[in-house]
Design a protein around this motif. Structure first.
Motif, PDB file in Angstrom:
ATOM      1  N   GLY A 142       0.805  -1.216   0.000  1.00 32.61           N
ATOM      2  CA  GLY A 142       0.000   0.000   0.000  1.00 32.61           C
ATOM      3  C   GLY A 142       0.833   1.258   0.000  1.00 32.61           C
ATOM      4  N   ILE A 143       0.172   2.343  -0.337  1.00 29.12           N
ATOM      5  CA  ILE A 143       0.792   3.664  -0.308  1.00 29.12           C
ATOM      6  C   ILE A 143       0.055   4.468   0.759  1.00 29.12           C
ATOM      7  CG2 ILE A 143       1.228   5.785  -1.602  1.00 29.12           C
ATOM      8  CD1 ILE A 143       1.552   4.039  -4.080  1.00 29.12           C
ATOM      9  N   TYR A 144       0.837   4.998   1.730  1.00 28.73           N
ATOM     10  CA  TYR A 144       0.253   5.602   2.916  1.00 28.73           C
ATOM     11  C   TYR A 144       0.859   6.966   3.213  1.00 28.73           C
ATOM     12  CZ  TYR A 144      -1.135   0.758   3.732  1.00 28.73           C
ATOM     13  OH  TYR A 144      -1.651  -0.499   3.595  1.00 28.73           O
ATOM     14  N   LYS A 148       3.217   9.776   0.746  1.00 26.69           N
ATOM     15  CA  LYS A 148       2.916   8.714  -0.245  1.00 26.69           C
ATOM     16  C   LYS A 148       4.010   7.632  -0.218  1.00 26.69           C
ATOM     17  CE  LYS A 148      -0.469  11.334  -1.816  1.00 26.69           C
ATOM     18  NZ  LYS A 148      -0.516  12.355  -0.777  1.00 26.69           N
ATOM     19  N   CYS A 149       4.151   6.998   0.952  1.00 30.04           N
ATOM     20  CA  CYS A 149       5.189   5.993   1.148  1.00 30.04           C
ATOM     21  C   CYS A 149       4.673   4.598   0.824  1.00 30.04           C
ATOM     22  CB  CYS A 149       5.695   6.035   2.594  1.00 30.04           C
ATOM     23  SG  CYS A 149       6.492   7.596   3.011  1.00 30.04           S
ATOM     24  N   LEU A 150       5.483   3.839   0.092  1.00 31.67           N
ATOM     25  CA  LEU A 150       5.157   2.454  -0.234  1.00 31.67           C
ATOM     26  C   LEU A 150       5.551   1.577   0.947  1.00 31.67           C
ATOM     27  CD1 LEU A 150       4.192   0.314  -2.300  1.00 31.67           C
ATOM     28  CD2 LEU A 150       6.600   0.079  -2.952  1.00 31.67           C
ATOM     29  N   LYS A 151       4.555   0.895   1.506  1.00 27.20           N
ATOM     30  CA  LYS A 151       4.797  -0.027   2.617  1.00 27.20           C
ATOM     31  C   LYS A 151       4.395  -1.424   2.175  1.00 27.20           C
ATOM     32  CE  LYS A 151       4.212   3.353   6.263  1.00 27.20           C
ATOM     33  NZ  LYS A 151       3.572   3.689   7.524  1.00 27.20           N
ATOM     34  N   VAL A 152       5.220  -2.391   2.548  1.00 23.45           N
ATOM     35  CA  VAL A 152       4.988  -3.798   2.241  1.00 23.45           C
ATOM     36  C   VAL A 152       5.075  -4.552   3.555  1.00 23.45           C
ATOM     37  CG1 VAL A 152       5.813  -5.793   0.949  1.00 23.45           C
ATOM     38  CG2 VAL A 152       6.029  -3.511  -0.038  1.00 23.45           C
TER      39      VAL A 152
END
Length: 176
Positions: A142-144, A148-152
């Motif tokens: 997701g992007i949070y 706008k950080c990509l987290k996995v």
């Protein structure tokens, strides 16, 4: 000391390796030779034995994002033993941002599952749960946040006499 493969793989249907080899060969890049079931099994055994000898290690990000907008950015996380997750993302900014992405699962460095998807300001994350005989996992991408950080995040497991599992939660980069 490394477990004998007959003990480490006890309870695993031999047909699993054929299914996994088919999955790998369906996703291989043009020009790559086919992977045989025996070859995949051999690599899996070597990595499981190596992991057993070293002991538990934390999941490791082996590639992360540059954060450049409009660029296909690949990433990869070694989760545990022979299991890793990977992906790529292209982000287009603005208030109604959109990201084109792909994720997948690798077994001994070979892709056994992949899926493309889109994220946007209204649907900022997606999750899966997958099982492939000797590995299984949960994955959320997701992007949070304002940046706008990509987290996995998720959990991955592989079979070697019993299930060996590790959870992970990584921020791989930000686009704003």
């Amino acid at each position: 000391m490394a477990t004998d493969p007959s003990a480490g793989l006890q309870g695993i249907d031999p047909g699993v390796w054929e299914e996994l080899a088919r999955a790998v060969n369906e996703r291989k890049l043009g020009g790559e030779p086919d992977t045989t079931a025996e070859e995949l099994k051999r690599h899996y055994i070597a990595e499981a034995q190596k992991f057993e000898d070293r002991g538990v290690e934390l999941p490791q990000v082996t590639r992360s994002l540059s954060g450049a907008v409009g660029k296909w950015d690949p990433w990869e996380i070694t989760v545990i033993g022979p299991l890793s997750v990977y992906g790529g993302i292209e982000f287009s900014g603005g208030e109604d941002w959109v990201a084109r992405a792909e994720v997948g699962i690798k077994l001994s460095g070979k892709v056994i599952w992949s899926e493309g998807f889109n994220l946007n300001s209204k649907m900022h994350s997606v999750s899966w749960e997958k099982s492939f005989g000797v590995v299984w996992g949960k994955l959320t991408v997701g992007i949070y946040g304002d940046r706008k950080c990509l987290k996995v995040s998720g959990e991955g497991c592989y079979w070697w006499g019993r299930w060996h599992c590790a959870g992970f939660e990584e921020t791989l980069g930000c686009f704003a």
